[in-house]
Design an enzyme around this catalytic site. Structure first.
Site, PDB file in Angstrom:
ATOM      1  N   CYS A   1       0.825  -1.207   0.000  1.00  0.00           N
ATOM      2  CA  CYS A   1       0.000   0.000   0.000  1.00  0.00           C
ATOM      3  C   CYS A   1       0.860   1.259   0.000  1.00  0.00           C
ATOM      4  O   CYS A   1       1.334   1.695   1.046  1.00  0.00           O
ATOM      5  CB  CYS A   1      -0.927  -0.006   1.211  1.00  0.00           C
ATOM      6  SG  CYS A   1      -1.914   1.482   1.317  1.00  0.00           S
TER       7      CYS A   1
ATOM      8  N   CYS B   1      -0.444   4.109   2.137  1.00  0.00           N
ATOM      9  CA  CYS B   1      -0.279   3.948   3.584  1.00  0.00           C
ATOM     10  C   CYS B   1       1.175   4.190   3.983  1.00  0.00           C
ATOM     11  O   CYS B   1       1.457   4.802   4.998  1.00  0.00           O
ATOM     12  CB  CYS B   1      -0.626   2.531   4.038  1.00  0.00           C
ATOM     13  SG  CYS B   1      -2.063   1.831   3.277  1.00  0.00           S
ATOM     14  N   ASP B   2       2.104   3.669   3.206  1.00  0.00           N
ATOM     15  CA  ASP B   2       3.495   3.603   3.662  1.00  0.00           C
ATOM     16  C   ASP B   2       4.464   4.487   2.876  1.00  0.00           C
ATOM     17  O   ASP B   2       5.631   4.615   3.267  1.00  0.00           O
ATOM     18  CB  ASP B   2       3.994   2.145   3.579  1.00  0.00           C
ATOM     19  CG  ASP B   2       3.136   1.225   4.437  1.00  0.00           C
ATOM     20  OD1 ASP B   2       2.670   1.691   5.486  1.00  0.00           O
ATOM     21  OD2 ASP B   2       2.935   0.070   4.054  1.00  0.00           O
TER      22      ASP B   2
END
Ligand code: NDP
Length: 312
Positions: free
Chosen positions: A134, A137-138
């Site tokens: 992701c 997200c990261d």
């Protein structure tokens, strides 16, 4: 325990659209959000192709709006994941988080799909230490660093473009000599100065002392031009597609070989009357927010008709 009329499992566009329709139809639906409230869209960046947003929107904004819209008509939206089901009896039984049993006259399964991994041991070895599925997200952790994204579809291109806005350099590792992504995404990738597309490359493994520091690739695998290539990277992102989240239902619900729930003809009904599937868990083909929302709507209308026909 009183059975409820309509249980909706999942809170992506399919689940929440089903909740809007079911609540407006007076079914007092109960939604369990699953492991990723809001679904996969919360992990995407811009959404430019959902009708009604001429300037685009973000996945999170859209899901917050859908959540509010469903709640406004009285849907009860709860934390929790379906961990066990018994669809052999009526009302149907669904256990949430191994603890709470919910009895329901109809169930709408809208559990979506989850990112796939390559299946190499290093993905587990470096999980949380440089391996991610992701970018949204990261990606933040890799600002001004070098990363690789695997895959050649829209997901991989979107991840690569998002990361390119944060990182010094992005490699896109593509196993064939073409991208599968839509033309517009391909063009954006090709136009990005800091994305290097490595066609005909596959990943053998990752290297690094505790955290990812590099990847060993193989180019032109299985041909006489085959060669091993090493790239220095700080992060390794998967963008190779998704697996439908249908495992918990499989003892009762018919799925295809890949695990997608099979629905009957033009309807969203599964092999069991009163149980419907909507969104990516039942869609190997389109997998778009708009088609998910459409099938969520259909599932709720069908649930309402079923309940009315049965006098429930
Ligand atoms: P796709 O199935 O479209 O693409 C998967 C990609 O990963 C392919 O390039 C495939 O290669 C590659 N791949 C699969 N397995 C491996 C492996 N083991 N090793 C290396 N590469 C592998 O999945 P997506 O998630 O990209 O897209 C799914 C659907 O969602 C599509 O319909 C897409 O259009 C849509 N989507 C739309 C977006 C948007 O409109 N903004 C954003 C994201 C997705 P190969 O081509 O060789 O099979």
């Amino acid at each position: 325990m009183e059975p409820i009329k309509c249980l909706i499992i999942g809170s992506g566009p399919a689940g929440l659209t089903a909740a809007i329709y079911a609540s407006r139809a007076g079914l007092n639906p109960v939604v369990y959000e699953g492991m990723q409230p809001g679904g996969q869209l919360t992990q995407t960046t811009e959404i430019e192709n959902f009708p009604g947003y001429p300037d685009g929107t973000t996945g999170n904004e859209m899901m917050e709006d859908l959540h509010k819209q469903a709640a406004r008509f009285g849907a009860s939206i709860n934390w929790g994941t379906a961990t066990k089901v018994d669809f052999s009896k009526r009302p149907f039984s669904v256990t949430i988080d191994d603890t709470t049993e919910v009895l329901a006259h109809t169930v709408i399964i809208a559990t979506g799909a989850s990112a796939k991994y390559l299946g190499i041991a290093d993905e587990t070895k470096y999980a949380g230490n440089g391996v991610s599925a992701c970018a949204t997200c990261d990606g933040f952790f890799y600002r001004r660093k070098t990363v690789a994204v695997v895959g050649g579809g829209d997901t991989a291109c979107e991840e690569a473009l998002y990361l390119a806005s944060l990182c010094k350099k992005v490699y896109l590792i593509v196993r064939r000599d073409v991208l599968r992504a839509s033309q517009v995404m391909q063009q954006r990738v090709m136009d990005a100065e800091n994305i290097e597309v490595l066609f005909n490359h596959q990943t053998l493994g990752l290297t690094g002392d505790g955290v990812v520091e590099g990847a060993n690739l193989i180019k032109f695998k299985g041909t006489d031009k085959e060669e091993q290539v090493h790239i220095d990277i700080d992060g390794f992102f998967l963008g190779i597609g998704h697996k439908p989240n249908s495992d918990v239902f499989k003892p009762f619900i018919e799925c295809d070989e890949a695990g997608y729930i099979i629905t009957q003809g033009k309807s969203q009904q599964t092999n069991i009357e009163g149980i419907y599937a909507a969104g990516d868990v039942a869609d190997p083909t389109y997998r778009q927010a708009i088609t998910s929302a459409g099938t969520g709507c259909k599932a709720a209308i069908e649930a309402e008709r079923y309940l009315r026909d049965k006098g429930l």
